[in-house]
Scaffold this active site. Structure first.
Site, PDB file in Angstrom:
ATOM      1  N   GLY A   1      47.470 -16.324 -20.153  1.00  0.00           N
ATOM      2  CA  GLY A   1      48.486 -17.300 -20.421  1.00  0.00           C
ATOM      3  C   GLY A   1      49.040 -17.048 -21.698  1.00  0.00           C
ATOM      4  O   GLY A   1      48.680 -16.284 -22.720  1.00  0.00           O
TER       5      GLY A   1
ATOM      6  N   CYS B   1      53.287 -17.234 -30.709  1.00  0.00           N
ATOM      7  CA  CYS B   1      53.069 -18.332 -29.610  1.00  0.00           C
ATOM      8  C   CYS B   1      54.487 -18.917 -29.004  1.00  0.00           C
ATOM      9  O   CYS B   1      54.176 -20.215 -28.462  1.00  0.00           O
ATOM     10  CB  CYS B   1      51.861 -19.081 -30.092  1.00  0.00           C
ATOM     11  SG  CYS B   1      50.190 -18.521 -30.350  1.00  0.00           S
TER      12      CYS B   1
END
EC number: 2.3.1.181
Length: 269
Positions: free
Chosen positions: A74, A215
């Site tokens: 993820g 991120c």
């Protein structure tokens, strides 16, 4: 209580190629599913590499065409490399798996690790990982002479911090007194067994993060234990401390399956 085995795969000159480590994860994952091995945490450093989780967009990748390995975890894009302690806890969890609880346990272990070195860290709602919190927005220095109310990273959809030099670089978030990520977390769960894990910045060259949107977060940055403490901290110093807290948290966790809301039967007319 479940036993946790640590395997130190390689550090420094023996840093482990990302693809090689990924294959090792698959092997241990399969063995753990079959109960052939106990819960296992692989610990290592990687040579410099960018990896992109499933939610990474093209606008977050390096502009200069630097290769990126797309992975099945993820999260979004990040960097791994020298000076960063990477951990891959491969742990069997009760089903249905509570993924959020697993992530919180990893965060807890890393928060405790940082605290042992005198660095206070926290969670940030909606953003996984371990963070050094910045000053309140009103107390931060203005960017480019502009009020933070007009931070272009937040208000200009075409603004790209990767093209605007050190003033907006993720590696300089500490100078801007912004929130900055000390440790990133990205996991995958297959057949009730976890893969991938965390990356704790000990003493890396954080300018590697300036080529990407780390991120996928545009209004914060990255940091390291060395940057926060103003002295050199080594992987060798951090390794036993991280192992201690990972063992304390993961072995002693009260594992429980994720609660699934039951559907009440429809009322009859």
């Amino acid at each position: 209580m479940s036993e946790l085995r640590f395997v130190r795969l390689g550090f420094g000159e023996d840093a482990v190629d990302y693809q090689e480590a990924w294959q090792k994860q698959r092997e241990v994952h399969a063995a753990r599913f079959e109960d052939a091995v106990p819960d296992t945490c692989l610990l290592l450093e990687h040579p410099p590499v960018y990896t992109a989780g499933r939610r990474t967009t093209e606008s977050e990748r390096p502009l200069d065409g630097t290769p990126v390995i797309d992975v099945d975890r993820g999260g979004k894009i990040t960097w791994h490399g020298p000076g960063q302690l990477v951990g891959y806890p491969i742990q069997k969890l009760p089903r249905p798996v509570d993924v959020v609880a697993h992530v919180r346990r990893l965060e807890d272990a890393l928060i405790r690790t940082a605290a042992d070195f005198g660095v206070t860290t926290s969670r940030v709602e909606g953003r996984s990982g371990v963070w050094v919190l910045g000053d309140p927005v009103a107390e931060r220095p203005a960017l480019g002479g502009l009020s933070l109310d007009f931070d272009p990273r937040l208000h200009d959809e075409e603004f790209d911090a990767r093209l605007n030099g050190p003033e907006y670089a993720p590696s300089n978030a500490g100078q801007r007194r912004e929130d900055r990520k000390l440790a990133a977390i990205g996991i995958r769960v297959a057949k009730g067994v976890t893969m991938h894990g965390f990356a704790l910045n000990v003493n890396p060259d954080n300018t590697w993060f300036d080529r990407i949107v780390p991120c996928g977060i545009r209004d914060a940055g990255v940091t390291s234990l060395s940057a926060e403490l103003g002295r050199e901290v080594t992987i060798a110093e951090v390794l036993p401390v991280a192992e201690k807290h990972l063992r304390d948290v993961l072995e002693n966790a009260d594992l429980a399956p994720r609660e699934v809301a039951s559907k009440e039967p429809a009322a009859s007319a």
